[in-house]
Design an enzyme around this catalytic site. Structure first.
Site, mmCIF file in Angstrom:
data_model
loop_
_atom_site.group_PDB
_atom_site.id
_atom_site.type_symbol
_atom_site.label_atom_id
_atom_site.label_comp_id
_atom_site.label_asym_id
_atom_site.label_seq_id
_atom_site.Cartn_x
_atom_site.Cartn_y
_atom_site.Cartn_z
ATOM 1 N N HIS A 161 0.875 -1.172 0.000
ATOM 2 C CA HIS A 161 0.000 0.000 0.000
ATOM 3 C C HIS A 161 0.915 1.225 0.000
ATOM 4 O O HIS A 161 1.586 1.470 1.000
ATOM 5 C CB HIS A 161 -0.878 0.034 1.254
ATOM 6 C CG HIS A 161 -1.753 -1.173 1.418
ATOM 7 N ND1 HIS A 161 -3.066 -1.206 1.018
ATOM 8 C CD2 HIS A 161 -1.489 -2.402 1.941
ATOM 9 C CE1 HIS A 161 -3.584 -2.403 1.297
ATOM 10 N NE2 HIS A 161 -2.638 -3.147 1.856
ATOM 11 N N PHE A 162 0.998 1.898 -1.127
ATOM 12 C CA PHE A 162 1.910 3.048 -1.219
ATOM 13 C C PHE A 162 1.178 4.385 -1.081
ATOM 14 O O PHE A 162 1.776 5.435 -1.171
ATOM 15 C CB PHE A 162 2.736 2.978 -2.503
ATOM 16 C CG PHE A 162 3.916 2.001 -2.428
ATOM 17 C CD1 PHE A 162 4.197 1.292 -1.263
ATOM 18 C CD2 PHE A 162 4.753 1.825 -3.518
ATOM 19 C CE1 PHE A 162 5.285 0.412 -1.187
ATOM 20 C CE2 PHE A 162 5.850 0.945 -3.448
ATOM 21 C CZ PHE A 162 6.115 0.239 -2.297
ATOM 22 N N ASN A 209 -6.788 0.455 -2.216
ATOM 23 C CA ASN A 209 -7.531 1.232 -1.207
ATOM 24 C C ASN A 209 -6.901 2.602 -0.964
ATOM 25 O O ASN A 209 -6.599 2.982 0.154
ATOM 26 C CB ASN A 209 -7.666 0.450 0.105
ATOM 27 C CG ASN A 209 -6.335 0.057 0.715
ATOM 28 O OD1 ASN A 209 -5.328 -0.029 0.015
ATOM 29 N ND2 ASN A 209 -6.314 -0.161 2.012
ATOM 30 N N ASP A 231 2.634 -6.752 2.448
ATOM 31 C CA ASP A 231 1.473 -5.964 2.875
ATOM 32 C C ASP A 231 1.941 -4.668 3.551
ATOM 33 O O ASP A 231 1.308 -4.190 4.503
ATOM 34 C CB ASP A 231 0.547 -6.752 3.798
ATOM 35 C CG ASP A 231 -0.829 -6.099 3.921
ATOM 36 O OD1 ASP A 231 -1.113 -5.164 3.159
ATOM 37 O OD2 ASP A 231 -1.613 -6.526 4.786
HETATM 38 O O1 DOR Z 1 -3.453 -3.877 8.182
HETATM 39 C C1 DOR Z 1 -3.881 -3.554 7.093
HETATM 40 N N1 DOR Z 1 -3.604 -2.366 6.558
HETATM 41 N N2 DOR Z 1 -4.665 -4.409 6.424
HETATM 42 C C2 DOR Z 1 -5.318 -4.046 5.318
HETATM 43 O O2 DOR Z 1 -6.063 -4.825 4.792
HETATM 44 C C3 DOR Z 1 -5.177 -2.695 4.759
HETATM 45 C C4 DOR Z 1 -3.924 -2.074 5.209
HETATM 46 C C5 DOR Z 1 -3.924 -0.587 4.994
HETATM 47 O O3 DOR Z 1 -4.180 -0.160 3.866
HETATM 48 O O4 DOR Z 1 -3.652 0.148 5.925
#
Ligand code: DOR
Length: 402
Positions: free
Chosen positions: A45-46, A77, A292
């Protein structure tokens, strides 16, 4: 093995026991160190666009490259969420300007963008991401018809975040009943429970089988789920499984020390779960190790209220170093590590000409020295959020160069 490797025009030109140096060649002496294909991280997630106070494509790709990651696949997201082809194209355009690593982006699923998913040209996204459990950003897909439609029609690899939201809500209600607003973070793995993971993963795998849809289940965290995944080599599997570096490193025993800093979804579970994941890696039930990477600012993480603390950890810079701890512990061989961090993600995501040390491939290379240490200090953190869950630890390896 001891070899020389010649790079020409960005590609691996030749691998041989000895290559004669010629005029104009730059020589890098990596004697005693390992030369590995760069890690291909299929889940990061950048935060760009829309959440750039937490990180951006430039800052996070820089941290990734410093950590030996040469390609990343980024999650939808953001704000706006990557749930239209325009939003997807915009991300590719920004990355073309700003990324220091190779990149691909996921198209996110929602309860009402099945038409968009159907219209995706194969090869223009890393895959389809379905949040089958609610997490950061509200991208939950819980409409059963939509879910079935995605599995029936998706023109790309389906990837899922598997946690059953109704189970989590029930657990949360029970915790609120017991603690009021003072829920301790040690309750996180009981709220985002193993049962919630299991139920959701069962549903995803059933759908994949029913529609013969290739499925990659992201960030698995429990020993029990491992029975749902086939052992053995990845080739030929319809359903593959991923584990992330923090689930192999931390356990619920670390919540008292690290608190909200290791709060993430799915939650880090027990030491027994971690052992189960490790056993599954060795059996080939898990096919890929990813991060992740999910940065949040120190201030956001520092809130005392468990319910308000955001979920996610910054990991890209320390990912390969933390996996190499498993090499030092005798848990994984260097070949295992390369297969799980480079070969398998390249094969699973059909990444062209990357992920292997082979003549003709792009020279996405990392030099790793397993005889030098790295202290995980805050000063060395390159992620914009400026902190690492590994602070205070010493890794028994060093990323010499990427
Ligand atoms: O811990 C998490 N952080 N799980 C996720 O599914 C999304 C991610 C985030 O975008 O912060």
């Amino acid at each position: 093995t001891d070899s020389d490797l010649l790079i020409s025009k960005g590609r691996i030109d030749r691998i041989a026991s000895s290559i004669e140096a010629s005029d104009g060649m730059e020589i890098i002496d990596a004697d005693g160190a390992w030369l590995l294909p760069g890690m291909i991280d299929d889940q990061v997630h950048f935060r760009e666009p829309g959440l750039t106070h937490k990180g951006g494509i430039r800052s996070e790709s820089r941290a990734a490259v410093a950590g030996g990651i040469t390609s990343f696949m980024e999650m939808p997201n953001t704000i706006p969420a990557t749930v239209t082809l325009d939003a997807l194209e915009d991300k590719y355009a920004v990355a073309a300007e700003k990324s220091l690593a190779n990149y691909a982006f996921y198209l996110g699923a929602t309860n009402d963008n099945l038409d968009v998913i159907r219209s995706l040209q194969p090869g223009t996204a890393a895959g389809i991401k379905i949040f089958m459990g609610a997490s950061t950003g509200s991208m939950l897909v819980d409409n059963e018809e939509t879910l079935a439609g995605i599995f029936r029609d998706a023109p790309a690899l389906i990837t899922t975040h598997c946690e059953r939201t109704p189970v989590i809500e029930r657990n949360l209600a029970a915790a609120v009943e017991k603690y009021g607003r003072e829920i301790p973070v040690t309750e996180h793995p009981n709220i985002r429970s193993a049962e919630a993971c299991y139920q959701s993963t069962v549903i995803a795998i059933e759908l994949a089988r029913q529609y013969q849809a290739p499925l990659h289940v992201l960030h698995l965290t429990t020993a029990r789920e491992m029975e749902l995944f086939e052992p053995g080599p990845m080739q030929g599997k319809l359903v593959t499984g991923e584990v992330c570096v923090h689930f192999l490193h931390f356990s619920s025993d670390d919540y008292p020390r690290l608190g909200n800093n290791i709060k993430c979804n799915p939650a880090i579970k027990t030491a027994a779960d971690r052992a189960g994941l490790m056993a599954a890696l060795k059996q080939g039930r898990l096919d890929i190790i990813a991060t992740d990477h999910a940065p949040h600012t120190r201030e956001e993480k520092a809130v005392s209220d468990y319910l308000k603390a955001p979920s996610g950890l910054p990991l890209v810079q320390d990912a390969l170093l933390s996996v190499l701890e498993l090499y030092h512990d005798g848990e994984l061989s260097m070949e295992d590590i390369v297969r799980l961090t480079a070969h398998n993600p390249a094969i699973r995501y059909k990444v062209k000409d990357r992920g292997f040390l082979r003549e003709g491939q792009w020279a996405d290379l990392v030099i790793v020295d397993t005889a030098q240490e790295t202290a995980a200090t805050r000063q060395r953190v390159l992620s914009q959020c400026g902190w690492s869950p590994f602070e205070g630890e010493t890794f028994r390896s060093r990323i010499v160069s990427t």
